[in-house]
Design a protein around this motif. Structure first.
Motif, PDB file in Angstrom:
ATOM      1  N   GLU A 149       0.956  -0.971   0.043  1.00 45.69           N
ATOM      2  CA  GLU A 149      -0.188   0.121  -0.002  1.00 45.69           C
ATOM      3  C   GLU A 149       0.578   1.313   0.205  1.00 45.69           C
ATOM      4  OE1 GLU A 149      -2.563  -0.129   2.764  1.00 45.69           O
ATOM      5  OE2 GLU A 149      -3.903  -2.317   2.240  1.00 45.69           O
ATOM      6  N   ALA A 150       2.210   1.184   1.057  1.00 49.10           N
ATOM      7  CA  ALA A 150       2.901   2.170   0.806  1.00 49.10           C
ATOM      8  C   ALA A 150       3.261   2.642  -0.401  1.00 49.10           C
ATOM      9  CB  ALA A 150       4.295   2.088   1.692  1.00 49.10           C
ATOM     10  N   ALA A 151       3.427   1.479  -1.702  1.00 54.49           N
ATOM     11  CA  ALA A 151       4.278   1.314  -2.977  1.00 54.49           C
ATOM     12  C   ALA A 151       3.169   2.383  -3.756  1.00 54.49           C
ATOM     13  CB  ALA A 151       4.631   0.586  -3.333  1.00 54.49           C
ATOM     14  N   GLN A 152       1.849   2.209  -3.518  1.00 57.93           N
ATOM     15  CA  GLN A 152       1.122   2.757  -4.330  1.00 57.93           C
ATOM     16  C   GLN A 152       0.868   3.568  -4.411  1.00 57.93           C
ATOM     17  OE1 GLN A 152      -2.641   0.178  -3.103  1.00 57.93           O
ATOM     18  NE2 GLN A 152      -2.060  -1.318  -4.851  1.00 57.93           N
ATOM     19  N   LYS A 153       1.286   4.543  -2.694  1.00 63.84           N
ATOM     20  CA  LYS A 153       0.761   5.943  -2.198  1.00 63.84           C
ATOM     21  C   LYS A 153       1.869   6.547  -3.681  1.00 63.84           C
ATOM     22  CE  LYS A 153      -1.618   5.399   1.923  1.00 63.84           C
ATOM     23  NZ  LYS A 153      -1.538   5.516   3.617  1.00 63.84           N
TER      24      LYS A 153
END
Length: 241
Positions: free
Chosen positions: A36-40
């Motif tokens: 999810e952090a990668a998506q952000k």
């Protein structure tokens, strides 16, 4: 206040850095935990690109990007601490720097900034000079000659930078007033210019014996420093100090 070409350059750098950090996250062995952090990070890169596409004259603020970046930093730090793995992702600092480019600094602050840059550049130039000299010394065939030349480079550097109030001696031994010897070969000794040292051979630049209260600094030059050697030499020096 509108941005300037410097802001655009910083934004382009921030975009590249964000994409690079995203790649590191996706290739990390714990990637499933931080997907999810990668998506952000991907969204942050997209928002940065959208802002860049407007042209730097139309950019009024990057506060939203800075908040996004800092939020991502905190999220990844929390996940890594909770799950006991290390991942040093940092995007907030570069966006914070962009925020600073929007403000006009007072003249006094600009002068201080220029002064700090000059000092930093000065020490950077010193580092490069020393590096070139030490690399040049490696052209010597004999290892003992290389070691001696490296010591000479450092000796001349210290003497040049410290000035006439100090003497930088090319090695010797340190003793106390009871005759105890540190039993460690010191490559460079720094003493006051009026210090009384014992030069057994009375030759210029020869090895010396120095009483401990005359020593300002003792320097050992080595190309293969280990924890054991550092600890051993430190214990030897403690015997006379």
């Amino acid at each position: 206040m509108a941005s300037n070409p410097e802001t655009q350059a910083l934004l382009e750098k921030a975009l590249q850095h964000t994409l690079s950090e995203q790649a590191r996250v996706l290739s990390h062995k714990q990637a499933p935990l931080i997907i999810e952090a990668a998506q952000k990070l991907g969204k942050l890169a997209g928002d940065t690109w959208n802002l860049l596409s407007q042209g730097f004259h139309k950019i009024k603020s990057t506060t939203a990007l800075t908040e996004q970046a800092r939020s991502i930093d905190r999220e990844i730090d929390l996940i890594s601490e909770t799950n006991w793995f290390y991942l040093d992702i940092s995007v907030g600092s570069i966006f914070a720097r962009i925020e600073e480019s929007f403000s006009i600094r007072p003249i006094e602050e600009n002068l201080q900034l220029k002064g700090s840059i000059l000092v930093r550049n000065h020490f950077h130039n010193l580092r490069l000079l020393l590096l070139e000299q030490l690399l040049g010394a490696r052209m010597l065939i004999n290892n003992n000659d290389y070691g001696t030349e490296s010591e000479r480079v450092w000796q001349q550097f210290f003497q040049r930078e410290l000035g006439p109030d100090f003497r930088v001696l090319h090695g010797g031994h340190i003793l106390d007033y009871s005759g105890n010897n540190a039993n460690a070969q010191i490559d460079i000794l720094i003493v006051p210019s009026d210090a009384h040292v014992i030069a057994p051979s009375a030759s210029d630049g020869g090895k010396v014996n120095v009483l401990c209260d005359q020593v300002i600094a003792a320097v050992m030059v080595t190309s293969n420093l280990s924890v054991a050697k550092l600890s051993d030499d430190w214990e030897k020096l403690k015997r006379v100090f």
